[in-house]
Design an enzyme around this catalytic site. Structure first.
Site, short mmCIF file in Angstrom:
data_model
loop_
_atom_site.label_atom_id
_atom_site.label_comp_id
_atom_site.label_asym_id
_atom_site.label_seq_id
_atom_site.Cartn_x
_atom_site.Cartn_y
_atom_site.Cartn_z
N CYS A 1 0.62 -0.93 0.34
CA CYS A 1 -0.13 0.20 0.33
C CYS A 1 1.12 1.12 -0.11
O CYS A 1 2.37 1.00 -0.37
CB CYS A 1 -0.76 0.06 1.32
SG CYS A 1 -0.32 -0.07 2.67
N TRP A 2 0.57 2.26 0.45
CA TRP A 2 1.59 3.50 0.74
C TRP A 2 2.48 3.27 0.72
O TRP A 2 3.60 3.69 0.45
CB TRP A 2 0.76 4.69 1.01
CG TRP A 2 1.64 6.23 1.29
CD1 TRP A 2 1.65 6.48 2.43
CD2 TRP A 2 1.07 7.21 -0.08
NE1 TRP A 2 2.12 7.70 1.68
CE2 TRP A 2 2.40 8.48 0.70
CE3 TRP A 2 1.29 6.58 -1.03
CZ2 TRP A 2 3.16 9.00 -0.26
CZ3 TRP A 2 1.78 7.81 -2.12
CH2 TRP A 2 2.89 8.69 -1.84
#
Length: 350
Positions: A96-97
């Site tokens: 993810c981020w």
């Protein structure tokens, strides 16, 4: 789950995984992502905004509770959809981020299913730092030779012939999704700057630093995309081959290469308008008339002679003297093929 750390960009090519999964929202994925990744968002853009608002205006606990339910719901949809056919030996990498809650929750569920899941430590940000290090911190190790010449001298097509003949090329216009001039937009939207840099980093990683890499002599911007500093500084000091051809041949080539624009006279007219600050009203009017009547050969000749060539002459005067000039009688495929073979036959400077 198995933690995965990227220490260098080359680590990407050594990932022993079957699928790279980006669980960020679609807008995040569209801006940039790891090469080859697919998008299976655990929160879509609207859901992510909703959870963020609850986090700020209500409480982190409420946001996590609602977010957790949405993540579980979306993960179930992925398991019943895109992942339904995956066997027990399938090995994905998830990120993810920054390798936090979204990828952690998704990975936990996949791990419980029984798959050997790898979780990217630091998430997308760890990957992005490697791209930035390559393209911003530099220097790049590649031996570049620039292919230069006025508009319509078929530089991009010559690059393609160089590649076919065994040369190593870096096609910046293809990576940027733009042909590098006011008339250079293509039917597809340009990638975001970060995505352009990801494409560029991936392309550079495939190049052999011990071989010459042929690159078209672009400006520092290709459409709306900026050439990163490590590459730009390398291009500014690279030796240059200058291609020239008769004006009628160049106009004819442009009519073939930009056929997509001539199919849309209205759009072509809008692009001519962008030249208004640089030319007399009468000349702009003539170009509009030629576009309306479909006299593309005359229009291309005028644009090259009166707009592009004077600007190229000023730019060339500020550049280093080319190490070689190659004057072509025409821009046919046969001539370009022969030109590529000539450049690769030992004429290239060290």
């Amino acid at each position: 789950m198995i933690p995965c750390t990227l220490s260098t960009y080359s680590d990407l090519t050594d990932l022993a995984v079957d699928t790279i999964i980006d669980v960020r929202a679609p807008s995040e994925f569209a801006e940039d992502h790891l090469p080859g990744a697919i998008n299976l968002p655990v929160l879509d853009d609207a859901e992510r905004a909703k959870v963020g608002t609850i986090y700020k205006q209500d409480s982190p606990f409420s946001a996590r509770k609602i977010g957790g339910a949405l993540v579980a719901q979306n993960t179930a949809a992925h398991l019943q959809g895109p992942l339904a056919g995956k066997g027990g030996d399938w090995q994905p990498l998830v990120y993810c981020w920054r390798g936090g809650q979204r990828s952690g929750a998704f990975t936990t569920i996949l791990d419980q299913v029984g798959w050997r899941v790898r979780l990217l430590s630091g998430g997308y940000r760890s990957y992005r730092s490697l791209v930035s290090k390559m393209l911003y911190d530099g220097p790049l190790p590649h031996q570049l030779i620039l292919v230069s010449g006025g508009t319509g001298t078929a530089k991009t097509r010559l690059l393609q012939h160089l590649e076919t003949a065994g040369g190593q090329i870096l096609d910046l216009e293809a990576l940027a999704g733009h042909r590098g001039s006011i008339f250079g937009a293509t039917a597809s939207e340009q990638p975001k700057q970060k995505m352009f840099e990801s494409r560029l980093a991936a392309a550079c990683a495939q190049l052999d630093p011990n071989k010459v890499t042929w690159v078209e002599a672009e400006s520092s911007k290709i459409g709306d995309r900026v050439v990163p500093p490590a590459l730009w500084s390398r291009m500014c000091t690279a030796p240059r081959i200058e291609i020239s051809a008769p004006l009628p041949a160049r106009a004819d080539f442009l009519c073939r290469a930009y056929e997509d624009l001539t199919d849309d006279p209205a759009q072509f007219g809008a692009q001519i308008e962008q030249l208004r600050p640089y030319h007399p009203v009468e000349l702009i009017g003539q170009w509009h008339d030629l576009a309306k009547t479909g006299d593309w050969q005359t229009l291309a000749t005028g644009l090259v002679r009166d707009h592009y060539d004077p600007r190229y002459a000023k730019s060339a005067a500020r550049s280093a003297t080319p190490v070689r000039r190659l004057e072509l009688p025409d821009l046919s495929e046969t001539t370009l093929q022969q030109a590529a073979q000539t450049l690769l036959s030992g004429a290239a400077p060290a």
